[in-house]
Scaffold this motif. Structure first.
Motif, mmCIF file in Angstrom:
data_model
loop_
_atom_site.group_PDB
_atom_site.id
_atom_site.type_symbol
_atom_site.label_atom_id
_atom_site.label_comp_id
_atom_site.label_asym_id
_atom_site.label_seq_id
_atom_site.Cartn_x
_atom_site.Cartn_y
_atom_site.Cartn_z
ATOM 1 N N ASP A 128 -30.656 46.829 25.188
ATOM 2 C CA ASP A 128 -30.488 45.708 26.123
ATOM 3 C C ASP A 128 -30.592 46.178 27.570
ATOM 4 O O ASP A 128 -31.120 45.452 28.429
ATOM 5 C CB ASP A 128 -29.149 45.011 25.881
ATOM 6 N N PHE A 129 -30.093 47.376 27.856
ATOM 7 C CA PHE A 129 -30.228 47.899 29.219
ATOM 8 C C PHE A 129 -31.691 48.121 29.575
ATOM 9 O O PHE A 129 -32.129 47.789 30.682
ATOM 10 C CB PHE A 129 -29.444 49.200 29.382
ATOM 11 N N GLU A 130 -32.452 48.675 28.657
ATOM 12 C CA GLU A 130 -33.876 48.902 28.924
ATOM 13 C C GLU A 130 -34.588 47.581 29.228
ATOM 14 O O GLU A 130 -35.426 47.510 30.134
ATOM 15 C CB GLU A 130 -34.532 49.581 27.725
ATOM 16 N N THR A 160 -30.316 50.648 40.931
ATOM 17 C CA THR A 160 -29.655 50.438 39.640
ATOM 18 C C THR A 160 -28.535 51.437 39.426
ATOM 19 O O THR A 160 -28.676 52.617 39.766
ATOM 20 C CB THR A 160 -30.660 50.572 38.474
ATOM 21 N N ARG A 179 -23.481 41.773 30.901
ATOM 22 C CA ARG A 179 -23.379 43.174 31.307
ATOM 23 C C ARG A 179 -24.241 43.502 32.523
ATOM 24 O O ARG A 179 -24.116 44.584 33.081
ATOM 25 C CB ARG A 179 -23.803 44.089 30.146
ATOM 26 N N TRP A 180 -25.115 42.604 32.946
ATOM 27 C CA TRP A 180 -26.141 42.904 33.948
ATOM 28 C C TRP A 180 -25.966 41.980 35.140
ATOM 29 O O TRP A 180 -26.113 40.769 35.037
ATOM 30 C CB TRP A 180 -27.502 42.716 33.297
ATOM 31 N N PHE A 228 -28.877 51.454 23.952
ATOM 32 C CA PHE A 228 -29.498 51.267 25.264
ATOM 33 C C PHE A 228 -30.564 50.165 25.286
ATOM 34 O O PHE A 228 -31.158 49.908 26.325
ATOM 35 C CB PHE A 228 -30.152 52.584 25.726
ATOM 36 N N TYR A 234 -25.418 47.683 35.375
ATOM 37 C CA TYR A 234 -25.320 47.384 33.948
ATOM 38 C C TYR A 234 -24.090 48.095 33.401
ATOM 39 O O TYR A 234 -23.973 49.323 33.504
ATOM 40 C CB TYR A 234 -26.565 47.843 33.192
ATOM 41 N N ASP A 235 -23.175 47.343 32.805
ATOM 42 C CA ASP A 235 -21.933 47.905 32.270
ATOM 43 C C ASP A 235 -22.090 48.155 30.773
ATOM 44 O O ASP A 235 -21.993 47.238 29.954
ATOM 45 C CB ASP A 235 -20.767 46.951 32.521
ATOM 46 N N LEU A 236 -22.342 49.416 30.434
ATOM 47 C CA LEU A 236 -22.443 49.823 29.033
ATOM 48 C C LEU A 236 -21.144 50.504 28.577
ATOM 49 O O LEU A 236 -21.105 51.154 27.551
ATOM 50 C CB LEU A 236 -23.630 50.779 28.856
ATOM 51 N N PHE A 243 -33.475 46.482 32.745
ATOM 52 C CA PHE A 243 -34.050 47.351 33.772
ATOM 53 C C PHE A 243 -35.495 46.974 34.062
ATOM 54 O O PHE A 243 -35.945 46.969 35.217
ATOM 55 C CB PHE A 243 -33.957 48.815 33.330
ATOM 56 N N LEU A 266 -26.073 52.459 36.068
ATOM 57 C CA LEU A 266 -25.731 52.287 34.656
ATOM 58 C C LEU A 266 -24.365 52.916 34.409
ATOM 59 O O LEU A 266 -24.197 54.128 34.565
ATOM 60 C CB LEU A 266 -26.788 52.954 33.772
#
Length: 515
Positions: free
Chosen positions: A419-421, A360, A442-443, A417, A397-399, A424, A362
């Motif tokens: 949506d990233f969590e 991964t 983003r993912w 964070f 993941y593009d934050l 992941f 981020l």
């Protein structure tokens, strides 16, 4: 009064001390000393540990110059190690000094403090010159009644002061202070468990180590559900770290002390020197290494891929790869150039994907690490049992793109964070993935073959909003200056890397012909 209220009240006093020529970091150091004295008084631990006449109430009652002189003497006493003063509880005359009978009696009243405290107060001295400024500070601290049996009360207060320091001084404290929201997210995803050896080779003020400890305490009823041997491991063996700046180490040790963590495996030193080898192998590495020019190549003989690189970030990544046990996991904050730099950078990425499962990446928003380079990422990896072919695919993941403009006036929060969590997943080794969201999301997932076709360039973006627009929206002079500094540091790093590569590839001059 809660910790946040206390932090805000104490921080406002910094304006008073600024008139005494004291910087923000010096102010936090000064508070470190005074809060320790106050803590010992509120926890009824002065008797048998601190000599009579040098305790908190003595400091409160003293006036004028006498208060400042007492404070200076107390710092010397706290930093006087029993190991070099004599045996037992009677502290003898320090080498090279002639103590009076009264001074010997003062020392005789004290029981040696823990070694960790001596490290905190080693060579301690006050930056305060005006007695009235010390009076203002002592009075304010004395009026705050925060006594609590809760272990984290003083620790939370101290962490709040460290965070205030970082927010005010991105070019100073911000260089070693990782936003607590990011630390908490990474710890949550990497799931430290009791029995893990946890390492931070660029420990700063100890945020990652303390957050990992808190997470494990919450999961084990403050370690109560563990056996006696396992509890001892958590206190004395679990946490390893290294910090290269003496002033920062002092803050780190105080932070650990207030959170009831042992510092036997946390040392002053340069991780990129041979001393870094003493950190040993780890089950989990959580770190935000320094970015930018290092002033020279690593002096360690085991960092073979980055041996000639004179910046921090690439050698630190190699250290993390080599320090993980097979099956060990890591989350490492890195600047963008680690993902795209050619030459040694590409060799390092190949090593990373061969030795580890780099599962991964981020891409972090712009503006949270200005002093260390504007654009940053977190790489998540698991050390393989072999040194070849461990990465099959990398999820990104593009934050960063299409995000708000972050800076002093717009802070990063845990909600950013969420949506990233979810993407992941709940597996710390990256084995549970959310669905690929395609070019509009983003993912996304990229195979090892696709990455190889890119020349092993991992600086992957697909959402189109110019990142420069985020910087164009900055309004605080401090944020604008920090952004410029970040660009300059990144440029210097690239120039140094290119220069080193040119030196390596330069043809050797042919020997002169014999006459």
């Amino acid at each position: 009064m809660n910790a946040n209220t206390i932090v805000n009240k104490l921080w406002r006093l910094c304006a008073v001390l600024r008139k005494d020529g004291i910087t923000y970091q010096q102010y936090v150091t000064e508070l470190t000393y005074l809060l320790f004295m106050k803590m010992m008084a509120e926890r009824n631990r002065e008797t048998g540990s601190i000599p009579a006449g040098y305790r908190w109430q003595d400091l409160v009652n003293a006036n004028g110059v006498a208060k400042l002189e007492l404070y200076r003497s107390a710092l010397v006493i706290f930093g006087t190690s029993s190991t070099r003063l004599g045996e037992g509880d009677k502290l003898l005359t320090p080498p090279g000094e002639k103590a009076s009978k009264e001074e010997k009696q003062i020392y005789a009243d004290a029981r040696p403090l823990p070694d960790m405290v001596f490290s905190i107060f080693d060579n301690a001295s006050t930056f305060i010159r005006e007695p009235q400024n010390l009076t203002t500070l002592v009075t304010a601290i004395d009026e705050l009644h925060w006594f609590s049996e809760e272990r984290d009360q003083f620790g939370d207060l101290y962490e709040g002061l460290l965070q205030k320091n970082a927010e005010e001084t991105k070019r100073g404290a911000g260089q070693y202070f990782t936003p607590r929201v990011l630390i908490d997210v990474l710890v949550k995803l990497m799931k430290p468990i009791p029995g893990d050896v946890i390492q931070d080779p660029a420990a700063g003020t100890g945020g990652f180590l303390i957050a990992a400890d808190k997470a494990m305490r919450r999961a084990t009823d403050d370690y109560f559900t563990l056996g006696e041997k396992e509890q001892a491991f958590q206190k004395h063996q679990a946490f390893h770290g290294m910090e290269n700046v003496p002033g920062t180490l002092r803050l780190l040790l105080m932070n650990l002390y207030l959170h009831d963590l042992d510092s036997d495996h946390v040392h002053l030193g340069d991780t990129l020197s041979d001393k870094g080898k003493t950190l040993g192998k780890a089950d989990l590495i959580l770190t935000n290494p320094p970015f930018g020019p290092a002033g020279g190549a690593p002096t360690r003989d085991d960092l073979t891929v980055t041996a000639s690189v004179s910046s921090y970030q690439l050698p630190f990544v190699e250290h993390c790869i080599r320090s993980l046990k097979p099956g060990g996991r890591a989350a490492i904050v890195v600047p963008d150039n680690v993902l795209f730099e050619d030459g040694r950078g590409r060799q390092l990425r190949q090593m990373l994907m061969n030795w580890c499962d780099l599962h991964t990446i981020l891409r972090l928003p712009t503006g949270i690490f200005y002093a260390q380079g504007v654009k940053t990422n977190v790489i998540f990896l698991t050390r393989g049992k072999t040194e070849k072919g461990n990465t099959d695919e990398v999820w990104v993941y593009d934050l960063r793109a299409q995000m708000p403009k972050f800076g002093k006036t717009n802070q990063l929060t845990e909600d950013h964070f969420r949506d990233f969590e979810t993407a992941f997943g709940t597996d710390a080794y990256g084995k549970e993935r959310g669905e690929d969201q395609g070019e509009e999301g983003r993912w996304r997932c990229f195979t090892r073959e696709e990455i190889e076709a890119r020349g092993d360039n991992l600086d992957i973006s697909w959402l189109r909003e110019a990142e420069e627009e985020a910087e164009a929206g900055l309004s605080e002079p401090e944020d604008i200056a920090a952004a410029i500094l970040g660009h300059l540091q990144a440029a210097i790093s690239e120039i140094e890397t290119l220069s080193a590569e040119l030196e390596e590839t330069a043809p050797t001059e042919a020997p002169a012909a014999a006459e």
